[in-house]
Write an enzyme that holds these catalytic residues in place. Structure first.
Site, PDB file in Angstrom:
ATOM      1  NE  ARG A  37      -3.823  -0.136   2.491  1.00 10.76           N
ATOM      2  CZ  ARG A  37      -4.510  -0.574   3.361  1.00 10.76           C
ATOM      3  NH1 ARG A  37      -4.685   0.291   4.350  1.00 10.76           N
ATOM      4  NH2 ARG A  37      -5.156  -1.591   3.167  1.00 10.76           N
ATOM      5  CG  HIS A  83      -6.989  -1.543  -5.536  1.00  8.02           C
ATOM      6  ND1 HIS A  83      -5.632  -1.962  -4.905  1.00  8.02           N
ATOM      7  CD2 HIS A  83      -7.360  -0.484  -4.642  1.00  8.02           C
ATOM      8  CE1 HIS A  83      -5.349  -1.175  -4.119  1.00  8.02           C
ATOM      9  NE2 HIS A  83      -6.300  -0.308  -3.899  1.00  8.02           N
ATOM     10  CE1 TYR A 127     -22.397  14.634 -14.111  1.00 10.99           C
ATOM     11  CE2 TYR A 127     -21.158  14.957 -11.858  1.00 10.99           C
ATOM     12  CZ  TYR A 127     -22.475  14.748 -12.564  1.00 10.99           C
ATOM     13  OH  TYR A 127     -23.737  14.904 -12.009  1.00 10.99           O
TER      14      TYR A 127
END
Length: 746
Positions: A37, A83, A127
């Site tokens: 991570r 993921h 968007y």
């Protein structure tokens, strides 16, 4: 005594100490956080989430130049296949890869609102649209050629790369930051052209030192530009050890407005500083009068960044004004370097510049060898088929006859022409149109070309020198594609020496004007213009009245001693005006509600103060040690129990006069008092009942003076004071006749 485990359900059970169980599980969690991570891989410079985003986009065929796809589609692909974490975390990572103010060489080409340098967040993922950039394609070149290892994804349904082939040193080119468990990383972006030059030198001279590599890598190259003013020696030490910091400043210039007027224009700000928050902070400094030479700040940015700083007067020195702003705002920041990376994909290590570049080059050699072996295998397979085709052309009539007459033509051809199973299958699958003469010529040409390529690959795999030469050629191609000659490839961050600007005192930047500081009993303070007479009419709130009236100047600083022994510093230039009742002094100093004001006076550089508590302890304090830089003030008088600060007076003589609440007076030499910056002090006078009432210093030769009840000044000469002169900590004698009833000298 019964066994506490008797009530537990039967079955297989294991017993383990809680500390051991917690330790093992926490260690597992810590290692997972570090390797999966927070820390980037030194080979491709990516964390797992970024690597998975790029690989998923490649799977969606979002190559450079293709059509954009919705980010929601990309996030869904990443989350569903590779993921299994929150979609917002994935989208944040995706958006950052597209932000040219955060990433030096963006890996994602975004279309839509992906945030800005003001600190505004990207639009929702439904968007925005994205595709890969050329830099991302360079990182993944060779994935289909067995360049790197693959592993199963989280549920075993897909395969994902362990690391990307990485055509350029992305770790240093784009930098990285992350916080793991017990460790962190923070790597600034660098210039690809400089990194490639350093790699080429490291290929030529494998034993090159970090200092020599810094002849090529000047230092960080931030996407937002700026100016690094860190000494070169510090930069070299940071890259040698992997830890350090860089002092980064905004880029500014003076813009002439004509007729002697000018303004400062900031065109680049430090990396990761939000422009909107920066302007707010500068406006707060103006309102608080922390930078008195600055009159206004304006944001005139359009496509390019442009922050205008307007001076208060044309006589202000621009360099001095900017130095004040650098100290007080984020126009100057420090970027901490901590090159803590996974050097082999598993082991975290704080690396030097040479170690990071070495890890990248070794990875590129491994990629080259794997791609070469993969290509060699493909060539061998193709040559086998081509040899079979040539056999068919040489014996075309017999091959056709076998196919037409035999029930098992494959076996017959393999036996008659000594073909392999693969060759025979290829001949049987051959189209009739391929039997023309021109096709035979093309096959012979392809065979000769592949044979030559095979020989070259065998030579490459057998020569380490040839391998490094090929890697050097690849790095030169990267320089051509992304180097300083390419669009956006020129260095943005420059290096300069610290400007030789003299440290100008804050007071020197304030216009010097006479004022009268008025402070009431309830602690409301204001600054009236000019020096008011003693009988000036002043207004106060109901129930309040005057306490201190000090004639000062705007350049002065005031010292305030509270009953809890803390000394606070107030700037006269920052005091509220005298039109109203002023403001509570507790808004300017962190004065506790239970503490009261003991003394308020003008600071005299080099002066000394007599401090004493009502318990009768005191000492001499240098005034310069009393100055405080924060609202919290500075503790100067240590108090015990119910004791409170009682006296704070300037030292103006060689003797100390002390009077107690019992009206006993004692005079002793000031030399018997300790001089210190902080403490409880030593005993001034001994009391059987009560405590200290007042203390003052004076010259014994001139006598001790006080005002009688009629307002007249009475002076007791040195000869008349003989019976009150003693040693420090004596009890003293009753004060002479005519001593004020309030037991105070002034």
């Amino acid at each position: 005594m019964a066994d506490p485990t008797d009530d537990l359900p039967s079955g297989d059970m294991t017993f383990e100490a809680l500390s051991t169980a917690l330790g093992e599980r926490y260690l597992t969690y810590a290692l997972s956080t570090i390797t999966h991570r927070a820390l980037p891989d030194a080979r491709d410079g990516l964390k797992p989430v970024h690597r998975r985003i790029l690989y998923a986009m490649r799977g969606l065929r979002l190559d450079p130049g293709t059509a954009f796809r919705k980010c929601a589609k990309i996030v869904g692909e990443v989350m569903g296949n590779y993921h299994p974490h929150g979609d917002q975390a994935i989208y944040d990572a995706l958006a950052r890869l597209a932000q040219d103010f955060n990433v030096r060489y963006p890996l994602v080409d975004g279309q839509g609102n992906f945030g800005n340098i003001d600190g505004d967040n990207p639009a929702a993922q439904r968007y925005t649209e994205a595709r890969l950039t050329s830099a991302a394609a360079a990182l993944m070149e060779g994935l289909a050629e067995d360049a790197v290892d693959f592993r199963d994804n989280y549920d075993g349904s897909e395969r994902e790369p362990v690391v990307l082939p990485a055509g350029f040193p992305n770790l240093l080119a784009n930098g990285s930051s992350g916080i793991a468990v017990g460790m962190a990383t923070n790597i600034p972006p660098h210039n690809i052209d400089e990194l490639c030059r350093a790699c080429l030198h490291l290929i030529r001279a494998p034993g090159a030192s970090d200092e020599k590599l810094l002849d090529f890598v000047q230092g960080p190259d931030f996407p937002t530009g700026g100016v690094i003013v860190e000494p070169r020696a510090n930069i070299k030490e940071a890259y040698r050890t992997g830890r350090g910091s860089f002092r980064l400043r905004a880029r500014w210039a003076v813009e002439d407005l004509g007729r002697g007027q000018w303004q400062v224009v900031v065109t680049e700000i430090p990396y990761q500083v939000q422009k909107g928050r920066l302007i707010e902070r500068i406006a707060e400094l103006i309102n608080a009068k922390k930078v008195p030479v600055l009159a206004d700040v304006r944001d005139e940015s359009a496509e390019d960044l442009r922050i205008v700083l307007e001076p208060r007067a044309r006589t202000v020195d621009a360099a001095v004004m900017m130095e004040m702003l650098f100290k007080a705002s984020d126009l100057e920041t420090r970027f901490a370097l901590n090159m803590n990376v996974l050097i082999d994909g598993r082991t975290p290590k704080v690396c030097s510049l040479r170690e990071v570049l070495r890890a990248f080059l070794d990875h590129r050699r491994d990629v080259l060898l794997r791609r070469s072996r993969f290509r060699l295998g493909k060539i061998e397979a193709r040559l086998e088929i081509l040899e079979g085709y040539l056999v068919a052309y040489l014996n075309l009539d017999r091959v056709i006859e076998i196919i037409r007459t035999e029930d098992e033509p494959k076996a017959v051809m393999m036996a008659e022409f000594h073909l392999t199973d693969t060759q025979a299958e290829a001949i049987l699958n051959m189209r009739l149109r391929s039997l023309r003469r021109l096709e035979e010529m093309e096959i012979r040409g392809e065979r000769d070309a592949l044979t030559a390529e095979r020989e070259a690959l065998i030579a490459l795999l057998g020569s380490e020198e040839a391998q490094w030469s090929r890697i050097a050629d690849e790095l030169r191609e990267v320089r051509k594609a992304f180097g300083r000659e390419a669009p956006g490839g020129a260095r943005r961050t420059e290096f300069e020496d610290m400007p030789a600007v003299e440290d100008v005192a804050y007071e020197a930047m304030i216009e010097r004007e006479p004022i009268t500081v008025v402070c009431s009993e309830m602690g409301w303070i204001r600054a009236m213009k000019g020096h008011l007479p003693d009988d000036a009419e002043l207004r106060f709130k109901d129930g309040d009245g005057p306490r201190f009236l000090i004639r000062a100047e705007t350049t002065d600083r005031l010292l305030l001693l509270s009953s809890n022994g803390r000394m606070f510093t107030l700037s006269c230039a920052n005091l509220p005006g005298g039109r109203g009742m002023g403001e509570p002094i507790r808004l300017m100093a962190d004065l506790p509600n239970e503490a009261r004001m003991v003394a308020l006076f003008i600071h005299r550089p080099g002066g000394r103060l007599l401090l004493a508590s009502d318990a009768g302890d005191g000492f001499i304090l240098p005034e310069d040690e009393a100055l405080a830089q924060t609202r919290g003030g500075r503790q100067v008088l240590n108090l015990r129990g119910e004791a409170r600060a009682k006296v704070c007076r300037p030292v103006r003589g060689d003797h100390v006069a002390v009077v107690g609440e019992n009206r006993k007076l004692l005079v002793f030499p000031a030399a018997e008092l300790d001089e210190m910056a902080r403490g409880k002090g030593t005993r001034l006078q001994r009391y059987k009942d009560g405590g200290l009432s007042d203390a003052i210093t004076f010259d014994l030769a001139g006598g001790l003076s006080w005002k009688d009840p009629a307002g007249r000044t009475r002076t007791v000469t040195a000869a008349d004071l003989a019976e009150w002169v003693g040693k420090r900590a004596d009890a003293g004698r009753m004060a002479p006749r005519g001593f004020p009833q309030n037991n105070r000298f002034e």
